[in-house]
Design a protein around this motif. Structure first.
Motif, PDB file in Angstrom:
ATOM      1  N   PHE A   1     -12.988   7.053  -5.797  1.00 56.12           N
ATOM      2  CA  PHE A   1     -11.422   7.031  -5.627  1.00 56.12           C
ATOM      3  C   PHE A   1     -10.986   6.995  -7.225  1.00 56.12           C
ATOM      4  N   ASP A   2      -9.757   7.480  -7.652  1.00 55.87           N
ATOM      5  CA  ASP A   2      -9.084   7.389  -8.660  1.00 55.87           C
ATOM      6  C   ASP A   2      -8.626   6.233  -8.922  1.00 55.87           C
ATOM      7  N   GLU A   3      -7.681   5.506  -7.689  1.00 54.15           N
ATOM      8  CA  GLU A   3      -6.949   4.366  -7.949  1.00 54.15           C
ATOM      9  C   GLU A   3      -7.408   3.520  -6.424  1.00 54.15           C
ATOM     10  N   VAL A   4      -7.252   2.246  -6.487  1.00 57.68           N
ATOM     11  CA  VAL A   4      -7.490   1.468  -5.252  1.00 57.68           C
ATOM     12  C   VAL A   4      -6.127   0.451  -5.009  1.00 57.68           C
ATOM     13  N   VAL A   5      -5.700   0.291  -3.838  1.00 53.62           N
ATOM     14  CA  VAL A   5      -4.620  -0.451  -3.530  1.00 53.62           C
ATOM     15  C   VAL A   5      -5.173  -1.521  -2.446  1.00 53.62           C
ATOM     16  N   ASN A   6      -5.553  -2.668  -2.894  1.00 53.06           N
ATOM     17  CA  ASN A   6      -6.082  -3.588  -1.940  1.00 53.06           C
ATOM     18  C   ASN A   6      -5.175  -4.410  -1.348  1.00 53.06           C
ATOM     19  N   LEU A   7      -4.614  -4.150   0.041  1.00 50.34           N
ATOM     20  CA  LEU A   7      -3.610  -4.846   0.504  1.00 50.34           C
ATOM     21  C   LEU A   7      -4.375  -5.668   2.070  1.00 50.34           C
ATOM     22  N   ALA A   8      -5.677  -5.274   2.326  1.00 54.28           N
ATOM     23  CA  ALA A   8      -6.253  -5.856   3.188  1.00 54.28           C
ATOM     24  C   ALA A   8      -6.565  -7.412   3.094  1.00 54.28           C
ATOM     25  N   ALA A   9      -6.526  -8.090   3.842  1.00 49.11           N
ATOM     26  CA  ALA A   9      -6.655  -9.713   3.779  1.00 49.11           C
ATOM     27  C   ALA A   9      -6.407 -10.453   5.074  1.00 49.11           C
TER      28      ALA A   9
END
Length: 340
Positions: A94-102
């Motif tokens: 991946f180039d970028e990661v958006v971690n919204l999981a929680a």
């Protein structure tokens, strides 16, 4: 084409973000474990909007291509599955990661603390390790306004002391910020934390006040009004939130004067509304009065939230959706979704 991992893709904010990024022609890999914290049918229906059929989305550890969008794929995984997350990062680069999981929810954390440790701490560590191992260019992750605890100074500002959370959920989000800082310092991973303030809108979570109140008022049931209505929240419409995420994603932090590539933003409306006014907007939109059951404040709740959004505004962010308009849009969606 830039490749972005969005975790929590079947969730409220994650779904809306995926929908936006797909239209902007990024290559998106959506990840979610579709747990049963709330109605999984709503989560599967969000994925269906993204072109992923329920039968395929329901299978763990199997990547599913979207029927509607060539640039979106979905995979059902648990963040705490260390081996599977590691293999995913290694495969996709991946180039970028958006971690919204929680694991979400302040009150639920009081009854089910272990779920928060596994998802929000172990899971986040796996994301950080994946970013380190594959040299991800930017990690953006969800924090929360709950980290401010019972701070009396308003509006809440990022430099404020946040060492006294009053729920385990808030404690895990503060921990995420500390973990991100450590990885930024040790491995030069640019990280951006977003402290979300009471997000609402179409496809929202059923455990949130707007959803609960709308359902109860339509059905003629009473609504639980905590702290006897003497609460206020910085209610922020989902479209404004997505705009803020996009701005934050487009400008990763950089080293400046020997500081690590790390930053945190508040992302809210920038002006609080009372719970009483919020309920009035719902009543007006439904053209029906609520039956209110006045109750004391709940453990883990705070009486007021208010975001200082000056830093993000300096980057072009603006929260432009008035609460009346946002509530109307939610009510319209709710009626259509439940065929009322």
């Amino acid at each position: 084409m830039k490749k972005i991992l969005v975790t929590g893709a079947a969730g409220f904010i994650g779904f809306h973000l995926c929908k936006t990024l797909i239209k902007e022609n990024y290559l998106i890999i959506g990840l979610d474990n579709i747990n049963d914290y709330y109605d999984v049918n709503l989560k599967f229906d969000r994925l269906k909007e993204l072109g992923v059929e329920r039968e395929k989305a329901a299978i763990f550890n199997k990547e599913t291509s979207s029927n509607s969008f060539n640039n979106f794929k979905f995979i059902r995984l648990n963040l705490e599955d260390t081996d599977a997350i590691s293999k995913l990062f290694e495969k996709e680069k991946f180039d970028e990661v958006v971690n919204l999981a929680a694991q979400a929810g302040v009150r639920y954390s009081i009854q089910n603390p272990r779920a928060y440790v596994q998802s929000n701490l172990v899971g986040f560590l796996n994301i950080l390790e994946g970013c380190r191992d594959t040299k991800v260019k930017h990690l953006l992750y969800a924090s929360s306004s709950s980290v401010y605890g019972e701070n009396k100074k308003t509006p809440f500002s990022v430099p404020d002391n946040v060492d006294h959370p009053i729920s385990l959920y808030a404690a895990t989000k503060k921990s995420n910020e500390l973990m991100a800082h450590t990885y930024s310092h040790l491995y030069d991973i640019p990280t951006t934390g977003l402290r979300f303030f009471t997000v609402y809108g179409p496809w929202g979570r059923p455990d949130m006040a707007l959803f609960l109140f709308t359902k109860a008022i339509i059905e003629g049931s009473s609504i639980n009004v905590f702290n006897k209505g003497k609460m206020s929240r910085d209610f922020t419409y989902i479209d404004d939130i997505i705009s803020g995420i996009e701005i934050s994603l487009s400008l990763p932090p950089s080293k400046d004067k020997q500081q690590v590539p790390y930053r945190i933003f508040n992302i809210g409306k920038g002006s609080p509304e009372t719970l009483e006014d919020f309920i009035s907007c719902i009543e007006k939109s439904l053209d029906k009065k609520a039956h209110k059951k006045m109750l004391p404040i709940q453990p883990g709740d705070v009486p007021k939230t208010w975001a200082d959004i000056s830093d993000l505004k300096g980057m072009g962010y603006k929260s432009s959706t008035p609460i009346e308009k946002g509530v109307d849009k939610f009510v319209k969606w709710y009626k259509e979704y439940y065929k009322l």
